[in-house]
Design an enzyme around this catalytic site. Structure first.
Site, PDB file in Angstrom:
ATOM      1  N   CYS A  47      45.734  39.302  44.128  1.00 31.50           N
ATOM      2  CA  CYS A  47      45.571  39.659  42.879  1.00 31.50           C
ATOM      3  C   CYS A  47      43.728  39.542  42.195  1.00 31.50           C
ATOM      4  O   CYS A  47      42.773  39.967  41.944  1.00 31.50           O
ATOM      5  CB  CYS A  47      45.521  38.574  41.723  1.00 31.50           C
ATOM      6  SG  CYS A  47      47.713  39.181  42.130  1.00 31.50           S
TER       7      CYS A  47
ATOM      8  N   HIS B 143      54.095  43.018  38.638  1.00 32.14           N
ATOM      9  CA  HIS B 143      52.697  43.957  39.838  1.00 32.14           C
ATOM     10  C   HIS B 143      53.317  44.686  41.116  1.00 32.14           C
ATOM     11  O   HIS B 143      53.696  44.066  41.681  1.00 32.14           O
ATOM     12  CB  HIS B 143      51.261  43.380  39.501  1.00 32.14           C
ATOM     13  CG  HIS B 143      50.254  43.601  38.604  1.00 32.14           C
ATOM     14  ND1 HIS B 143      49.909  41.887  38.158  1.00 32.14           N
ATOM     15  CD2 HIS B 143      49.964  43.926  37.384  1.00 32.14           C
ATOM     16  CE1 HIS B 143      49.356  42.912  37.104  1.00 32.14           C
ATOM     17  NE2 HIS B 143      49.140  43.534  36.994  1.00 32.14           N
TER      18      HIS B 143
ATOM     19  N   ASP C 119      42.055  34.775  32.638  1.00 30.86           N
ATOM     20  CA  ASP C 119      43.071  36.237  34.205  1.00 30.86           C
ATOM     21  C   ASP C 119      41.569  36.928  35.376  1.00 30.86           C
ATOM     22  O   ASP C 119      42.271  37.676  35.539  1.00 30.86           O
ATOM     23  CB  ASP C 119      43.845  37.299  33.191  1.00 30.86           C
ATOM     24  CG  ASP C 119      44.999  36.196  32.697  1.00 30.86           C
ATOM     25  OD1 ASP C 119      45.197  34.423  34.306  1.00 30.86           O
ATOM     26  OD2 ASP C 119      46.153  36.835  32.483  1.00 30.86           O
TER      27      ASP C 119
HETATM   28  N1  ARG Z   1      47.697  36.791  34.413  1.00 34.32           N
HETATM   29  C1  ARG Z   1      47.394  37.335  35.281  1.00 34.32           C
HETATM   30  C2  ARG Z   1      48.311  38.644  34.602  1.00 34.32           C
HETATM   31  O1  ARG Z   1      49.929  38.452  34.099  1.00 34.32           O
HETATM   32  C3  ARG Z   1      47.548  37.811  36.406  1.00 34.32           C
HETATM   33  C4  ARG Z   1      47.817  38.959  37.387  1.00 34.32           C
HETATM   34  C5  ARG Z   1      47.907  38.832  38.959  1.00 34.32           C
HETATM   35  N2  ARG Z   1      47.588  40.006  39.138  1.00 34.32           N
HETATM   36  C6  ARG Z   1      47.630  40.921  40.485  1.00 34.32           C
HETATM   37  N3  ARG Z   1      47.258  41.737  41.046  1.00 34.32           N
HETATM   38  N4  ARG Z   1      48.729  40.681  40.041  1.00 34.32           N
HETATM   39  O2  ARG Z   1      48.087  39.780  34.166  1.00 34.32           O
END
Ligand code: ARG
Length: 286
Positions: free
Chosen positions: A279, A181, A82
């Site tokens: 992201c 988020h 990630d």
């Molecule tokens: N797989 C990551 C998580 O769940 C995705 C993060 C996405 N990042 C963001 N800034 N919305 O943490």
């Protein structure tokens, strides 16, 4: 008075949007895959294609270069799939880098890795005391930081951040697990003080938080559930050009109507990890 031709209706004034080239940090998804599930978008049983993820990411990278951005890169680390979601690596303003402290153990080693990069690159690093996922949950709008909580960043990190950077921090409660988020539910289109302009998904917030958004940003763009469902809000604006998910059709139309230039990028592979354009982008403010 502007002169209009007969039968032509005078247009409502659309502000002239001004682009300011940004400085951003990104991480090439060389080790991207989905092997755990920490948000509803992730399904470890579905196949992922790392080389496709890299190719799609390269287009985003090139788009930023073409916009004149200064793009910095952090080395990806094997075993941290990630890490491509650089927005979560911290929150940077006035050359201060407030580090991240991740919610889930799977991502926790990313915190020190990003702080190390900030330090090596001349930022004043503040090691966080409280759980927070950086720009994933902290968005600068004018002189105010909108801060999300509910799924990831703890609300005590909001107070901590306010103390560290000396800015007003407004807590917003996220209630829909698909928009875990803040940067999946709010897009900052123009952060210039005095002309703040955002877009958001009302269904992502509780009533008190919605009331704050309505009151502070009466002219905000309201996106459809369809556009939010392709992470359309997870976009990055330089004040005029807004890099968005190609599939966010109605958002694209609304951006044009509001004087912006939308630029579509397809990050379908990274969507499998629950992330999009924003992201993958951490803004560096010296
Ligand atoms: N797989 C990551 C998580 O769940 C995705 C993060 C996405 N990042 C963001 N800034 N919305 O943490």
């Amino acid at each position: 008075m502007s002169i209009t031709h007969e039968g032509e209706r005078p247009q409502a004034a659309v502000p002239v949007r001004r682009a300011i080239a940004r400085s951003v940090l990104m991480c090439r998804p060389e080790h991207f895959t989905v092997v755990y599930r920490i948000n509803p978008w992730m399904d470890p049983h579905l196949p992922t294609d790392t080389s496709l993820a890299v190719r799609q990411w390269e287009v985003l990278h090139q788009t930023y270069r073409d916009l004149g951005f200064d793009v910095q890169l952090i080395d990806p680390i094997d075993g941290l799939p990630d890490m491509v979601y650089a927005a979560n690596g911290g929150f940077v303003i006035d050359n201060i880098a407030y580090g991240a402290s991740f919610t889930y153990p799977e991502r926790q080693p990313e915190g020190p890795a990003y702080m190390h990069w900030f330090e090596e690159n001349g930022f004043d690093v503040v090691v966080p005391e409280n759980v927070n996922e950086g720009e994933g949950d902290f968005l600068l709008v004018g002189n105010t930081i909108l801060a999300g909580t509910g799924f990831r960043s703890a609300s005590n990190s909001h107070e901590e951040l306010a103390g560290v950077v000396g800015r007003e921090v407004i807590t917003l409660n996220l209630v829909n697990p698909s928009f875990y988020h803040l940067d999946t539910a709010v897009a900052v289109l123009d952060g210039t003080p005095g002309q703040e302009h955002i877009a958001y998904l009302p269904a992502a917030f509780d009533e008190p938080s919605l009331a704050i958004l309505r009151e502070r940003y009466p002219d905000a763009i309201i996106v459809t559930n369809e556009d939010a469902a392709v992470l359309g809000l997870n976009s990055f604006s330089d004040g005029r050009n807004v890099v968005i998910a190609t599939r966010a059709i109605d958002f694209e139309r609304q951006l044009r109507e509001n004087g912006y230039t939308p630029i579509g990028v397809d990050l379908s592979e990274l969507l499998l990890g629950g992330g999009g354009v924003k992201c993958c982008t951490l803004e560096l403010r010296r």
